[in-house]
Design an enzyme around this catalytic site. Structure first.
Site, short mmCIF file in Angstrom:
data_model
loop_
_atom_site.label_atom_id
_atom_site.label_comp_id
_atom_site.label_asym_id
_atom_site.label_seq_id
_atom_site.Cartn_x
_atom_site.Cartn_y
_atom_site.Cartn_z
N GLU A 26 0.85 -1.18 0.00
CA GLU A 26 0.00 0.00 0.00
C GLU A 26 0.89 1.24 0.00
O GLU A 26 1.87 1.31 0.73
CB GLU A 26 -0.91 0.02 1.23
CG GLU A 26 -2.00 -1.04 1.16
CD GLU A 26 -3.10 -0.82 2.18
OE1 GLU A 26 -3.22 0.29 2.75
OE2 GLU A 26 -3.87 -1.78 2.39
N HIS A 81 -4.02 6.93 0.01
CA HIS A 81 -3.35 5.63 0.05
C HIS A 81 -3.95 4.73 -1.02
O HIS A 81 -4.98 5.05 -1.60
CB HIS A 81 -3.42 5.00 1.44
CG HIS A 81 -4.73 4.40 1.81
ND1 HIS A 81 -5.82 5.17 2.17
CD2 HIS A 81 -5.14 3.12 1.88
CE1 HIS A 81 -6.84 4.36 2.44
NE2 HIS A 81 -6.45 3.12 2.26
N HIS A 83 -5.18 0.84 -2.47
CA HIS A 83 -5.69 -0.51 -2.23
C HIS A 83 -5.20 -1.35 -3.40
O HIS A 83 -5.80 -1.30 -4.48
CB HIS A 83 -7.21 -0.51 -2.18
CG HIS A 83 -7.79 0.03 -0.92
ND1 HIS A 83 -9.14 0.03 -0.68
CD2 HIS A 83 -7.22 0.56 0.19
CE1 HIS A 83 -9.38 0.55 0.51
NE2 HIS A 83 -8.21 0.89 1.05
N ASP A 94 -9.14 1.52 7.58
CA ASP A 94 -8.92 2.88 7.06
C ASP A 94 -9.68 3.90 7.89
O ASP A 94 -9.15 4.96 8.23
CB ASP A 94 -9.41 3.00 5.61
CG ASP A 94 -8.60 2.19 4.62
OD1 ASP A 94 -7.46 1.81 4.94
OD2 ASP A 94 -9.12 1.95 3.51
#
Length: 155
Positions: A26, A81, A83, A94
């Site tokens: 990630e 971020h 996935h 999250d």
């Protein structure tokens, strides 16, 4: 629905490139600016011991990345971020992490969570507004065809 978030196309492309470069881990970073308009994107290190399934912002990187926010020169717009293998929707982890950032971050934390899903081609990027005790609300965003915006890579 009105656009609440705008990002220069160049910064958007650099965020996606960062996410793709980190795959299968990630990726994580910050978007800062003013009134929902991103002026700066900062890629930081994922310091989590299990970076394939989770992320943790390196604390030193966070201090550097958010210095303009602390100084009052910019606002913290979003935590972004990736996935790598799932959809662009906030996971329970999250949301828990976002609550921590909102409570402890500068100026109350980010207004948005920006998630890039690499599970499809091209990548699918979505933004969500976070509010304590509520489900994440999808937020429309637009890409600006402007050359401005600063990219900082702290990895």
């Amino acid at each position: 629905m009105d656009t609440l978030l705008a990002i220069p196309r160049r910064l958007y492309d650099l965020v996606l490139a960062h996410c793709l470069a980190e795959r299968p881990h990630e990726a994580v970073g910050f978007l800062t600016g003013r009134q929902g308009v991103v002026r700066r994107a900062v890629a930081v290190r994922n310091a989590h011991p299990d970076p394939v399934r989770r992320f943790r912002v390196d604390p030193v990187d966070a201090l550097v990345a958010l210095r303009p926010v602390e100084a009052g020169d910019e606002e913290w717009i979003a935590l972004y971020h990736s996935h790598p293998d799932s959809v662009a929707y906030p996971s329970p982890r999250d949301l828990a992490l976002a609550e921590v950032w909102q409570a402890r971050g500068p100026a109350g934390g980010p207004a948005f969570l920006f998630i890039v899903s690499l599970a499809s081609h091209p990548p699918d990027a979505r933004a969500y507004r976070l509010a304590a005790g509520r489900d994440p609300a999808p937020v429309p965003y637009r890409k600006l065809d402007l050359p401005d915006g600063e990219w900082l890579d702290l990895r």
